[in-house]
Design a protein around this motif. Sequence first.
Motif, PDB file in Angstrom:
ATOM      1  N   PHE A 140      35.616  13.862 -21.019  1.00  0.00           N
ATOM      2  CA  PHE A 140      35.257  12.537 -21.522  1.00  0.00           C
ATOM      3  C   PHE A 140      34.269  12.727 -22.666  1.00  0.00           C
ATOM      4  O   PHE A 140      33.272  13.443 -22.520  1.00  0.00           O
ATOM      5  CB  PHE A 140      34.620  11.686 -20.422  1.00  0.00           C
ATOM      6  CG  PHE A 140      35.579  11.263 -19.335  1.00  0.00           C
ATOM      7  CD1 PHE A 140      36.384  10.146 -19.504  1.00  0.00           C
ATOM      8  CD2 PHE A 140      35.670  11.983 -18.161  1.00  0.00           C
ATOM      9  CE1 PHE A 140      37.263   9.741 -18.512  1.00  0.00           C
ATOM     10  CE2 PHE A 140      36.549  11.594 -17.160  1.00  0.00           C
ATOM     11  CZ  PHE A 140      37.353  10.470 -17.331  1.00  0.00           C
ATOM     12  N   THR A 144      32.124   7.809 -24.462  1.00  0.00           N
ATOM     13  CA  THR A 144      32.778   7.127 -23.344  1.00  0.00           C
ATOM     14  C   THR A 144      31.773   6.253 -22.604  1.00  0.00           C
ATOM     15  O   THR A 144      30.657   6.681 -22.312  1.00  0.00           O
ATOM     16  CB  THR A 144      33.376   8.146 -22.370  1.00  0.00           C
ATOM     17  OG1 THR A 144      34.265   9.013 -23.060  1.00  0.00           O
ATOM     18  CG2 THR A 144      34.133   7.434 -21.243  1.00  0.00           C
ATOM     19  N   ALA A 149      35.194   4.967 -18.065  1.00  0.00           N
ATOM     20  CA  ALA A 149      35.438   6.112 -17.199  1.00  0.00           C
ATOM     21  C   ALA A 149      35.760   5.677 -15.777  1.00  0.00           C
ATOM     22  O   ALA A 149      36.714   6.170 -15.155  1.00  0.00           O
ATOM     23  CB  ALA A 149      34.226   7.039 -17.216  1.00  0.00           C
ATOM     24  N   SER A 173      26.943   4.190 -22.599  1.00  0.00           N
ATOM     25  CA  SER A 173      27.763   5.375 -22.873  1.00  0.00           C
ATOM     26  C   SER A 173      27.163   6.618 -22.232  1.00  0.00           C
ATOM     27  O   SER A 173      25.980   6.657 -21.887  1.00  0.00           O
ATOM     28  CB  SER A 173      27.908   5.580 -24.384  1.00  0.00           C
ATOM     29  OG  SER A 173      26.643   5.799 -24.978  1.00  0.00           O
ATOM     30  N   SER A 177      29.193  14.776 -23.808  1.00  0.00           N
ATOM     31  CA  SER A 177      30.526  14.946 -23.246  1.00  0.00           C
ATOM     32  C   SER A 177      30.441  15.461 -21.809  1.00  0.00           C
ATOM     33  O   SER A 177      29.513  16.189 -21.452  1.00  0.00           O
ATOM     34  CB  SER A 177      31.343  15.912 -24.103  1.00  0.00           C
ATOM     35  OG  SER A 177      30.749  17.200 -24.095  1.00  0.00           O
TER      36      SER A 177
END
Length: 369
Positions: A140, A144, A149, A173, A177
């Motif tokens: 992700f 994201t 998610a 967010s 990652s």
Amino acid sequence: MRPVSARFLDTLTGSHTMVARARLVAKGQTGTNPTGVEIPVVDGDVEYDATAEVRASLELITSAPWPSTSTDLLTPYGAHELFVERGLIYGDRVREWVSLGYFRIETVDQDEAPNGLIRISGRDRMAGIIESRVLGPRQFAASTTVAAAVTTLVGEVYPTVPVNFDFAAGSSSFGSSHIIERERYAFLLDLAQSRGKVMFFDYDGVFRMESAPDPTVPVWTVKHGRGGVLVRMSRSLTRMGVRNAVVAVGEQAGDAVPSIGSAYDLDPTSPTYWFGPFGQEPEFYSSSFLTTDAQCVAAAQAMLDRGRGAPYAVSFTAIPNPALEPLDAVAVSYSDREQPEVHVLDKFRIPLSANAPMPATTRVQTRSS
């Protein structure tokens, strides 16, 4: 607490007639009146546990016929779920139902074949999240959002089930990652805890990621004596597993300085006061989802609030109240005390028969010395 009328709660404290029903419904429905086929309820119960991965578990005894093919309604192959309710019949014959949840059929047993009663064991929809592991690593991006998610990971298992938040998950967010290796449930749980939330499937079948109920505001009173619902009570004191502080740390990659935050039991009247005789016994939590100090503080405080309460716990049996939910606060009244104490429900069982009481285990949030 689940929505019920004032009449429902008033009736619980006096003589009343209970009813229970179960419907076999197509997988993925939500709400409190799904379409399905009703089956007889002979006995059983629904057990709730705020500390378990699967919040609600079902044991149901029915006189329904044994399934004759693999596509019959009572088979544990995933096409159907059980929707279970308990309610009251008022003097004017009006019935009020309270949903106990949707349950995946796990096992179907018949001790005396071919005509004996059937015992069905089930678990709520979180069992599907736990067992539906991803087939390979998935990344992700840092951009994201929590909503994206969670909706994706839940929707892959339950495409028609809504996902609800009590915070701005659509604008929150990740910040960095993240890779989910295999465990769908562990990834979602870490994400929830990093935001100071709990996650569960509610009585209406909806997946929720939200704050725990306020532990200081009781939603029901467990009272002894006339007009009360208390049947039996026991008490215990222990310090095993008790922590009076939480330190939350972000797991940043590379040489980045990790974010950090903490929360302490700073109530001088609490038996686990950080600067008191109990001592200083912290718990540590780390997550790659924690990217700011503020997030760490919020996660630490939420974990401390949910865990606070030991070393004083109470077990009791009472007249069943099917509207109660795990982590609800209840006021517990004693015959040897003038004022009730506010407790948090950790575990309780709602019977599906008329003669069984409701056993429960609670912990008190704070207690003056």
